[in-house]
Design a protein around this motif. Structure first.
Motif, PDB file in Angstrom:
ATOM      1  N   ALA A  59       0.819  -1.210   0.000  1.00  0.00           N
ATOM      2  CA  ALA A  59       0.000   0.000   0.000  1.00  0.00           C
ATOM      3  C   ALA A  59       0.854   1.261   0.000  1.00  0.00           C
ATOM      4  O   ALA A  59       0.299   2.363   0.051  1.00  0.00           O
ATOM      5  N   ASP A  60       2.173   1.122  -0.063  1.00  0.00           N
ATOM      6  CA  ASP A  60       3.047   2.305  -0.026  1.00  0.00           C
ATOM      7  C   ASP A  60       3.800   2.529  -1.331  1.00  0.00           C
ATOM      8  O   ASP A  60       4.511   3.516  -1.471  1.00  0.00           O
ATOM      9  N   HIS A  61       3.673   1.604  -2.278  1.00  0.00           N
ATOM     10  CA  HIS A  61       4.340   1.784  -3.568  1.00  0.00           C
ATOM     11  C   HIS A  61       3.709   0.857  -4.595  1.00  0.00           C
ATOM     12  O   HIS A  61       2.986  -0.087  -4.237  1.00  0.00           O
ATOM     13  N   LEU A  62       3.972   1.109  -5.849  1.00  0.00           N
ATOM     14  CA  LEU A  62       3.553   0.204  -6.913  1.00  0.00           C
ATOM     15  C   LEU A  62       4.549  -0.946  -7.009  1.00  0.00           C
ATOM     16  O   LEU A  62       5.747  -0.723  -7.148  1.00  0.00           O
ATOM     17  N   SER A  63       4.055  -2.150  -6.929  1.00  0.00           N
ATOM     18  CA  SER A  63       4.914  -3.318  -7.074  1.00  0.00           C
ATOM     19  C   SER A  63       5.333  -3.495  -8.524  1.00  0.00           C
ATOM     20  O   SER A  63       4.542  -3.285  -9.446  1.00  0.00           O
ATOM     21  N   ALA A  64       6.585  -3.897  -8.720  1.00  0.00           N
ATOM     22  CA  ALA A  64       7.067  -4.265 -10.052  1.00  0.00           C
ATOM     23  C   ALA A  64       7.052  -5.779 -10.234  1.00  0.00           C
ATOM     24  O   ALA A  64       7.579  -6.296 -11.223  1.00  0.00           O
ATOM     25  N   LEU A 149      -3.792  -0.909   7.596  1.00  0.00           N
ATOM     26  CA  LEU A 149      -3.915  -0.601   6.177  1.00  0.00           C
ATOM     27  C   LEU A 149      -4.871  -1.530   5.440  1.00  0.00           C
ATOM     28  O   LEU A 149      -5.400  -1.169   4.382  1.00  0.00           O
ATOM     29  N   ALA A 150      -5.101  -2.728   5.949  1.00  0.00           N
ATOM     30  CA  ALA A 150      -5.946  -3.690   5.243  1.00  0.00           C
ATOM     31  C   ALA A 150      -7.046  -4.275   6.115  1.00  0.00           C
ATOM     32  O   ALA A 150      -7.868  -5.049   5.627  1.00  0.00           O
ATOM     33  N   THR A 151      -7.058  -3.912   7.390  1.00  0.00           N
ATOM     34  CA  THR A 151      -8.068  -4.404   8.322  1.00  0.00           C
ATOM     35  C   THR A 151      -8.130  -3.405   9.468  1.00  0.00           C
ATOM     36  O   THR A 151      -7.524  -2.337   9.387  1.00  0.00           O
ATOM     37  N   ALA A 232      -4.919   3.380  -0.159  1.00  0.00           N
ATOM     38  CA  ALA A 232      -5.989   2.511  -0.632  1.00  0.00           C
ATOM     39  C   ALA A 232      -5.891   2.292  -2.142  1.00  0.00           C
ATOM     40  O   ALA A 232      -6.091   1.174  -2.643  1.00  0.00           O
ATOM     41  N   ARG A 233      -5.573   3.353  -2.890  1.00  0.00           N
ATOM     42  CA  ARG A 233      -5.471   3.223  -4.343  1.00  0.00           C
ATOM     43  C   ARG A 233      -4.294   2.340  -4.735  1.00  0.00           C
ATOM     44  O   ARG A 233      -4.405   1.482  -5.619  1.00  0.00           O
ATOM     45  N   LEU A 234      -3.149   2.523  -4.061  1.00  0.00           N
ATOM     46  CA  LEU A 234      -1.973   1.716  -4.381  1.00  0.00           C
ATOM     47  C   LEU A 234      -2.228   0.234  -4.101  1.00  0.00           C
ATOM     48  O   LEU A 234      -1.856  -0.626  -4.905  1.00  0.00           O
ATOM     49  N   ARG A 235      -2.863  -0.041  -2.980  1.00  0.00           N
ATOM     50  CA  ARG A 235      -3.164  -1.439  -2.672  1.00  0.00           C
ATOM     51  C   ARG A 235      -4.136  -2.015  -3.702  1.00  0.00           C
ATOM     52  O   ARG A 235      -3.981  -3.163  -4.137  1.00  0.00           O
ATOM     53  N   ALA A 236      -5.116  -1.217  -4.130  1.00  0.00           N
ATOM     54  CA  ALA A 236      -6.063  -1.686  -5.138  1.00  0.00           C
ATOM     55  C   ALA A 236      -5.368  -1.941  -6.474  1.00  0.00           C
ATOM     56  O   ALA A 236      -5.655  -2.928  -7.163  1.00  0.00           O
TER      57      ALA A 236
END
Length: 246
Positions: A59-64, A149-151, A232-236
């Motif tokens: 939730a803190d960065h875009l995964s590659a 962050l997720a619960t 929330a957007r990054l995790r989504a």
């Protein structure tokens, strides 16, 4: 054993490449940013990337991770509790990922997120004892990961208490290779030193040292730092339920 650590500043995080040079196979964990450094590190070590692993849906960065897996033909790996919108290699608690003479045992360590996993790594050419544990955002040097962050923060903290106990049961000499260091928004008292040991953290990590669950939960929810921007957007996006911003 070949191990490479990649320190990132924007966003703050740590990625890893590890594996067996003799058998020419490796894995990448928590890939961030451009994929070329991981491709280059594997090539320089004479290895093929067989697994690309995310310890959790970030939730803190875009995964590659998925991009790297697609580029290399590797399996993209998440814990079996992950709720995502795309196919992946699902791994369960206690499962072993083989990498030649190296193995990585999966530990399901919920708390920071429900699907979080850690990887206990052993180099069997040296010993049958584990050498290091890749802990993602569960256990970091100086603190444990935030839990809301997720619960709910309380539910996450209760889960994290039990996950921390599993990590404490590892031998004191096992090295802790975390997914973040000082400057990350996923912890509070993180050290700028990007690795440690289980024994050192048991003695000097205040949250990790707590043995009472109620006390632990109270501490974890007392100082929740500001959330990562667009968490929330990054995790989504990382879960495949949204598209990256243009």
């Amino acid at each position: 054993m070949i191990l490479r650590q990649f320190l990132h500043r924007e966003p703050v995080g740590i990625s890893y490449l590890f594996g067996c040079g003799g058998k020419a196979t490796c894995a990448v964990v928590d890939a961030v940013g451009e994929i070329e450094p991981y491709l280059r590190a594997a090539e320089e070590g004479g290895m093929q990337i067989h697994y690309v692993i995310d310890t959790h849906v970030h939730a803190d960065h875009l995964s590659a991770g998925r991009e790297l897996a697609k580029a290399t033909g590797a399996e993209y790996v998440l814990g079996d509790k992950a709720d995502v919108g795309f196919p992946f290699r699902s791994v369960t608690d206690g499962e072993i990922l083989p990498l030649g003479n190296v193995t990585a045992e999966v530990l399901h360590t919920p708390g920071h997120t429900p699907e979080h996993i850690c990887l206990v790594v052993t180099d069997h050419t040296r010993t049958e004892e584990p050498w290091f544990v890749l802990t993602g955002h569960t256990l970091m040097v100086g603190d444990l990961g935030r839990t809301e962050l997720a619960t709910s923060a309380v539910e996450g903290a209760s889960d994290l208490f039990r996950s921390a106990a599993r990590l404490k049961s590892l031998p004191d000499n096992v090295e802790v290779l975390a997914g973040a260091y000082a400057g990350s928004v996923c912890g509070r008292r993180l050290s700028g030193k990007p690795w440690s040991t289980i024994g050192f953290e048991k003695r000097h990590n205040a949250a990790f040292a707590i043995t009472d669950e109620q006390e632990f939960v109270a501490q974890m929810i007392a100082e929740i730092p500001p959330p990562p921007p667009e968490a929330a957007r990054l995790r989504a996006v990382n879960a495949g339920f949204a598209v990256p911003a243009v």
